[in-house]
Design a protein around this motif. Structure first.
Motif, mmCIF file in Angstrom:
data_model
loop_
_atom_site.group_PDB
_atom_site.id
_atom_site.type_symbol
_atom_site.label_atom_id
_atom_site.label_comp_id
_atom_site.label_asym_id
_atom_site.label_seq_id
_atom_site.Cartn_x
_atom_site.Cartn_y
_atom_site.Cartn_z
ATOM 1 N N GLN A 38 -0.431 -13.820 3.747
ATOM 2 C CA GLN A 38 -1.083 -14.374 2.068
ATOM 3 C C GLN A 38 0.085 -14.007 1.226
ATOM 4 O O GLN A 38 1.495 -13.791 1.282
ATOM 5 C CB GLN A 38 -2.039 -13.623 1.680
ATOM 6 C CG GLN A 38 -2.638 -12.316 1.403
ATOM 7 C CD GLN A 38 -3.582 -11.727 1.352
ATOM 8 O OE1 GLN A 38 -4.184 -11.750 0.123
ATOM 9 N NE2 GLN A 38 -4.026 -10.323 2.465
ATOM 10 N N ARG A 39 0.334 -14.551 0.286
ATOM 11 C CA ARG A 39 1.103 -14.111 -0.948
ATOM 12 C C ARG A 39 0.484 -13.843 -2.289
ATOM 13 O O ARG A 39 -0.669 -14.601 -2.588
ATOM 14 C CB ARG A 39 1.880 -15.902 -1.603
ATOM 15 C CG ARG A 39 2.027 -15.882 -2.840
ATOM 16 C CD ARG A 39 3.132 -17.148 -2.759
ATOM 17 N NE ARG A 39 4.033 -17.242 -2.305
ATOM 18 C CZ ARG A 39 5.787 -17.107 -1.769
ATOM 19 N NH1 ARG A 39 5.529 -15.844 -1.999
ATOM 20 N NH2 ARG A 39 6.249 -17.802 -0.183
ATOM 21 N N VAL A 40 0.952 -12.801 -2.584
ATOM 22 C CA VAL A 40 -0.059 -11.979 -3.877
ATOM 23 C C VAL A 40 1.254 -11.617 -4.789
ATOM 24 O O VAL A 40 2.299 -11.993 -4.794
ATOM 25 C CB VAL A 40 -0.606 -10.741 -3.321
ATOM 26 C CG1 VAL A 40 -1.749 -10.855 -1.827
ATOM 27 C CG2 VAL A 40 0.302 -9.848 -2.822
ATOM 28 N N LYS A 41 0.528 -11.589 -6.419
ATOM 29 C CA LYS A 41 1.193 -11.184 -7.170
ATOM 30 C C LYS A 41 1.251 -9.242 -7.698
ATOM 31 O O LYS A 41 -0.660 -8.834 -7.712
ATOM 32 C CB LYS A 41 1.493 -11.842 -8.186
ATOM 33 C CG LYS A 41 2.210 -11.677 -9.034
ATOM 34 C CD LYS A 41 1.761 -13.026 -10.627
ATOM 35 C CE LYS A 41 2.243 -14.018 -10.004
ATOM 36 N NZ LYS A 41 2.877 -15.299 -11.004
ATOM 37 N N THR A 42 2.204 -9.065 -8.019
ATOM 38 C CA THR A 42 1.927 -7.251 -8.127
ATOM 39 C C THR A 42 1.382 -7.453 -10.025
ATOM 40 O O THR A 42 1.792 -8.218 -10.496
ATOM 41 C CB THR A 42 3.203 -6.369 -8.137
ATOM 42 O OG1 THR A 42 3.992 -7.245 -9.349
ATOM 43 C CG2 THR A 42 3.452 -6.745 -6.821
ATOM 44 N N ASP A 43 0.680 -6.114 -10.060
ATOM 45 C CA ASP A 43 0.753 -6.561 -11.697
ATOM 46 C C ASP A 43 2.189 -6.278 -12.383
ATOM 47 O O ASP A 43 1.387 -6.225 -13.785
ATOM 48 C CB ASP A 43 -0.330 -5.416 -11.988
ATOM 49 C CG ASP A 43 0.152 -3.364 -11.352
ATOM 50 O OD1 ASP A 43 0.954 -3.589 -10.967
ATOM 51 O OD2 ASP A 43 -0.776 -2.663 -11.777
ATOM 52 N N HIS A 44 2.749 -6.553 -12.525
ATOM 53 C CA HIS A 44 3.953 -6.217 -12.628
ATOM 54 C C HIS A 44 4.459 -7.799 -13.357
ATOM 55 O O HIS A 44 5.591 -7.914 -12.980
ATOM 56 C CB HIS A 44 4.666 -5.738 -12.236
ATOM 57 C CG HIS A 44 4.984 -3.786 -12.623
ATOM 58 N ND1 HIS A 44 3.283 -3.437 -12.275
ATOM 59 C CD2 HIS A 44 5.496 -3.107 -13.019
ATOM 60 C CE1 HIS A 44 3.500 -1.433 -13.581
ATOM 61 N NE2 HIS A 44 4.659 -1.600 -13.563
ATOM 62 N N GLY A 45 3.954 -8.669 -11.727
ATOM 63 C CA GLY A 45 4.162 -10.069 -12.174
ATOM 64 C C GLY A 45 5.200 -10.315 -10.792
ATOM 65 O O GLY A 45 5.643 -11.401 -10.617
ATOM 66 N N ASN A 46 5.189 -9.288 -10.322
ATOM 67 C CA ASN A 46 6.289 -9.712 -9.199
ATOM 68 C C ASN A 46 5.797 -10.022 -7.380
ATOM 69 O O ASN A 46 4.495 -9.818 -7.016
ATOM 70 C CB ASN A 46 7.353 -8.301 -8.365
ATOM 71 C CG ASN A 46 7.676 -7.889 -9.194
ATOM 72 O OD1 ASN A 46 8.427 -8.752 -10.493
ATOM 73 N ND2 ASN A 46 7.982 -6.178 -9.829
ATOM 74 N N GLU A 47 6.467 -11.566 -6.920
ATOM 75 C CA GLU A 47 5.321 -12.076 -6.058
ATOM 76 C C GLU A 47 6.038 -11.226 -4.598
ATOM 77 O O GLU A 47 7.177 -11.200 -4.202
ATOM 78 C CB GLU A 47 5.690 -13.308 -6.169
ATOM 79 C CG GLU A 47 5.081 -14.717 -7.203
ATOM 80 C CD GLU A 47 5.110 -15.557 -6.591
ATOM 81 O OE1 GLU A 47 5.636 -16.785 -5.087
ATOM 82 O OE2 GLU A 47 4.205 -16.448 -7.767
ATOM 83 N N ILE A 48 4.360 -11.434 -3.955
ATOM 84 C CA ILE A 48 5.382 -11.165 -2.484
ATOM 85 C C ILE A 48 4.895 -11.575 -1.336
ATOM 86 O O ILE A 48 3.233 -12.148 -1.590
ATOM 87 C CB ILE A 48 4.416 -9.494 -2.943
ATOM 88 C CG1 ILE A 48 5.626 -8.527 -3.507
ATOM 89 C CG2 ILE A 48 4.543 -8.517 -1.326
ATOM 90 C CD1 ILE A 48 4.899 -7.000 -3.489
#
Length: 151
Positions: A38-48
């Motif tokens: 899956q592709r996710v986004k951190t609470d700081h806006g970084n995509e992982i």
């Protein structure tokens, strides 16, 4: 950044180790804890990107990335749950049997049975007079259906 393995869980680390690092969180719905890719986004806006090599469910507190200064950690959004609190083994057996017939996954925390909210289950609990409450709560793992068929 592509994550292929879980480094550890926050519960495995010393509290001092955690406090000295900056924590970035990835908030997931509990249903997404079972997804290996899956592709996710951190609470700081970084995509992982997450592409786990091992077939392991994610869990609250799992560490996706860790270095000397930073942690990227899984956190779980709250679920709408029925918290069932049977008063006796009879009530527990009755509701467990009823929910099992519906193939409804459950989790247990102490003396409480947790199931995802369903108005039919709520009506059943009212009909059987089994104590329960409805609340938004974080679960540590996904509600998983157990593979079964009636032959």
């Amino acid at each position: 950044m592509i994550i292929e393995e879980i480094k550890a869980n926050l519960e495995d680390l010393d509290a001092h180790e955690v406090k000295q690092r900056h924590i970035e969180k990835v908030y997931l719905e509990s249903a997404n804890l079972v997804k290996r890719i899956q592709r996710v986004k951190t609470d700081h806006g970084n995509e992982i990107g997450i592409r786990l090599k091992n077939p392991k469910d994610l869990a609250a507190g799992d560490i996706l990335f860790m270095d000397e200064k930073n942690l990227i950690v899984i956190d779980v959004l709250t679920d709408d749950l029925l918290i069932i609190q049977p008063r006796s083994i009879y009530e527990m057996g009755t509701i467990a049997h009823q929910l099992g017939n519906r193939h409804l996954p459950a989790q247990f925390e102490g003396d409480e049975m947790l199931v995802q909210y369903d108005y039919l289950v709520e009506e059943l609990l009212q009909e059987l007079k089994i104590p329960y409450k409805r609340e938004d709560r974080k679960v540590k793992q996904a509600f998983r259906h157990i593979g079964h068929s009636h032959d």
